[in-house]
Design a protein around this motif. Sequence first.
Motif, PDB file in Angstrom:
ATOM      1  N   HIS A   1      60.031   1.438   6.970  1.00 52.67           N
ATOM      2  CA  HIS A   1      58.951   2.300   6.102  1.00 52.67           C
ATOM      3  C   HIS A   1      57.827   1.803   6.202  1.00 52.67           C
ATOM      4  O   HIS A   1      56.805   2.459   6.793  1.00 52.67           O
TER       5      HIS A   1
ATOM      6  N   ALA B   1      60.906   9.933  14.212  1.00 50.86           N
ATOM      7  CA  ALA B   1      61.279   9.835  12.196  1.00 50.86           C
ATOM      8  C   ALA B   1      61.549  11.429  11.300  1.00 50.86           C
ATOM      9  O   ALA B   1      62.794  10.703  10.634  1.00 50.86           O
TER      10      ALA B   1
ATOM     11  N   LEU C   1      57.645   3.892   9.919  1.00 52.36           N
ATOM     12  CA  LEU C   1      57.511   4.800  10.567  1.00 52.36           C
ATOM     13  C   LEU C   1      55.974   5.564   9.771  1.00 52.36           C
ATOM     14  O   LEU C   1      55.520   5.940  10.104  1.00 52.36           O
ATOM     15  N   SER C   2      55.786   4.528   9.037  1.00 54.26           N
ATOM     16  CA  SER C   2      53.744   4.762   8.404  1.00 54.26           C
ATOM     17  C   SER C   2      53.051   4.061   9.152  1.00 54.26           C
ATOM     18  O   SER C   2      51.843   3.944   8.901  1.00 54.26           O
TER      19      SER C   2
ATOM     20  N   TYR D   1      54.363  10.152   8.091  1.00 59.55           N
ATOM     21  CA  TYR D   1      55.833   8.838   8.916  1.00 59.55           C
ATOM     22  C   TYR D   1      55.550   9.403  10.775  1.00 59.55           C
ATOM     23  O   TYR D   1      56.422  10.957  10.599  1.00 59.55           O
TER      24      TYR D   1
END
Length: 419
Positions: free
Chosen positions: A155, A119, A158-159, A357
Amino acid sequence: MTMDADSVRGIDRRRLLGWSGLAAAAASGAQLVTARPGHAAPARTDPDAIPPDARPGGAYDRYVAKLAAEDKFSGVVLLSHRGRTVLSRSYGMADEEKGVRNHEGVAFSLSSAGKPFGAVAVLQLVQRGEVKLWDTVGTHLTGFAKEIAEKVTIHHLLSGTSGLSNPDVDVRRVFQSREEVREYNERWARQAELVAAPGTPTDHVGAEVAIPALIVEAVTGTTYWDYVEEHIFRRCGMTGTAFCTRPRWLTDERVAHPYMELADGSRVDAVRNLDKDSPSPHQPGKNPGRNFIDAPGDGGFATAPDLVRFAHALTDGTVLDRPYAEVLTAAKTPLPPQQGGLRNGRAPGADAGFGAYSMPVHITNGQWLWGRAGGDPGVGASWNIYPDTGWVGVILSNCDGVPLWEIIDREIKAVTGGR
């Protein structure tokens, strides 16, 4: 495995003390208490003070020593406060065959505790303007299903909200080179399927780790391992940290061997016994020694002091400018109790957990906790950052049977004064 931890910034205590006449209470040395219905109120003490339980000879130190004496812990624990080591203990053997003992300079396999490196790598590219968090998978990569290429963003990956499922993994395969590991994982990632709408929270989906690593490689023109070693490990001064290959694991006395428990209760060196299988219900047939090198986006080997260096680098501008470091650790989605932890565990004592993240963040005993844990047969790792008070806690182990979550719980209580 995960924990296998992300700006959510705590309220500055000095500003808090300036409100509602509380500065007078602080000046008098009184403890500040905030009560919540149904919860014991945590005591607010001087953040520069060293809690008795965190000191050498304190409750945490005695607890880990007892585990080691009972053959329930082999490895290193470290507590650091504002850059100063408060407690460092090492137990057990790094390599029984060679008679090498564990010590601070030994690197341990991180398993999922190494995922946040990926990340950070992606956010470095975002900071340089080479990648956007709203870029879809197809912006940088080819060969993915159309719905993934066009709908799943960086996004989302990573989330932990991609809506992807894990493709099947050949856990019995023995890899012979870095290139073979990379090619296999690239093919594996492209087999991911969209099983829920992007934005749907997932839990421990490997494709969410593998795909960002592929994006790092596509944008930088180098391997994920080489990029992270140059732009994260070297920048942080993490001289004992690397993505070790199996030959190095076998020969370097500064790398701990994992001791895996078999069905008959015996322990074997997982690197030297590639034919042995773990009886773990979570990872049947999984033997970390079968990987020639950790898959891109995952793992790595680190010493405890190096993880403290990484923790400080996240907040001092070494690896990310402050706004992007705050993006890394900012709470993105609330986590139910069964998510955000080691496998289906949870952060012990947490009042609330959130996905950030590639790591969860928690509010526990009234302060923020960022961190990540991970594990494989014979491997357990955890690093926690307490940004409100300047503490960093590291736990690294190299044998099965270690109650990692219980040790993490004891660490949190020792550092935060929780009960």
